[in-house]
Design an enzyme around this catalytic site. Structure first.
Site, PDB file in Angstrom:
ATOM      1  N   ARG A 173      28.123  34.646  40.220  1.00 47.10           N
ATOM      2  CA  ARG A 173      28.544  36.000  40.597  1.00 47.10           C
ATOM      3  C   ARG A 173      29.993  36.028  41.048  1.00 47.10           C
ATOM      4  NH1 ARG A 173      29.251  39.781  38.946  1.00 47.10           N
ATOM      5  NH2 ARG A 173      29.410  41.802  39.982  1.00 47.10           N
ATOM      6  N   CYS A 182      32.843  38.597  39.779  1.00 47.00           N
ATOM      7  CA  CYS A 182      33.565  39.493  40.682  1.00 47.00           C
ATOM      8  C   CYS A 182      35.071  39.349  40.526  1.00 47.00           C
ATOM      9  CB  CYS A 182      33.172  39.215  42.130  1.00 47.00           C
ATOM     10  SG  CYS A 182      31.571  39.893  42.611  1.00 47.00           S
TER      11      CYS A 182
END
Length: 290
Positions: free
Chosen positions: A247, A251
């Site tokens: 993740r 991001c």
């Protein structure tokens, strides 16, 4: 990693800034999470007082579960409905498989996966033997390479995600309690620096979304505080498991920056800092998110 690039990126950042400025605010859903499991119900702490270093930032810290819609939250209430449990089962198959060059399995050394209870709650941590900051993926790969004689697993590979799902589940309901002092302090400070540094053409930091705009609605998404107590998580958007390292890459890439690599020293430090922001929340084991 470049912090930012001017020209079109600046205009995009301005546009996004205006969108955030005009975004509607929505409080986290007031709800409680009790998960029905084969062993009985497990109560999950999804909101609590912030750690001391965040006391001037948040009155309460919330799991990302509070920022999802009703149907997504409900998927996590019962293991029978939770799509992440498929990956836990795959992890259990790998745990018991004689994968090593001499027929070793994870169970050969560690017996059942319940022996991993409590590990997820204190990760990342500084290894007492090497003095290096370790994420759970590092420990898995140490076993895979040094004890089983196999090739290292990719940090975001399916094998790794399956094993992390199984190991994380053993700590479900336990309080996140990562250490940030002593040997961990310099790593924590480095992670904090990354968290507040603006990156990419959009000139955005982690804090811009998950601190400055936590609770705001943008592009139909309810921005959370960016807690990672639920990772690895089944992400409906991806139809699969996503780890914290995975993740982080997404991001930073969303800021239109050249991202650090998953499993890099920089992202390990970031994981330590972000995990510490959730100290006191429960490990959700394997959660479900959009």
């Amino acid at each position: 990693m470049p912090r930012f690039t001017k020209t079109k990126g600046t205009l995009a950042a301005t546009a996004l800034g205006l969108a955030l400025a005009g975004a509607a605010f929505a409080d986290p859903v007031e709800d409680g999470l009790v998960i029905e499991t084969d062993s009985g119900p497990v109560e999950i702490v999804t909101k609590t007082a912030p750690p001391a270093f965040l006391a001037d930032t948040f009155d309460t810290i919330y799991s990302g579960w509070h920022f999802r819609d009703d149907s997504t939250r409900d998927l996590e209430r019962d293991d029978f409905d939770n799509p992440a449990m498929v990956f836990v089962d795959r992890g259990l198959d790998k745990w018991n498989a004689a994968m090593g060059v001499n027929g070793e399995s994870c169970a050969s050394c560690h017996q059942g996966p319940e022996s991993m209870a409590g590990l997820r709650a204190v990760m990342p941590r500084v290894d007492e033997h090497t003095g290096k900051l370790m994420i759970m993926e590092d420990y898995v790969n140490a076993c895979v390479t040094e004890r089983m004689g196999l090739e290292k697993w990719g940090v975001t590979s399916d094998n790794m995600k399956d094993m992390l799902s199984l190991i994380s589940l053993q700590s479900r309901g336990m309080a996140v309690n990562v250490k940030i002092d002593g040997p961990a302090a310099p790593y924590w400070e480095h992670g904090k620096e990354i968290y507040y540094t603006r990156y990419g053409q959009l000139e955005m930091s982690c804090a811009n979304c998950h601190e400055d705009n936590a609770g705001n609605m943008i592009r139909a998404d309810h921005l959370s505080q960016g807690q990672i107590n639920g990772f690895p998580t089944y992400r409906l958007k991806d139809s699969g498991m996503v780890t914290a390292q995975h993740r982080f890459v997404g991001c930073v890439r969303d800021t239109r920056a050249e991202t650090f690599k998953a499993g890099s020293d920089d992202f390990k430090a970031l994981e330590l800092y972000v995990a510490s922001r959730g100290n006191g929340l429960s490990v959700e084991g394997v959660s479900v998110r959009h």
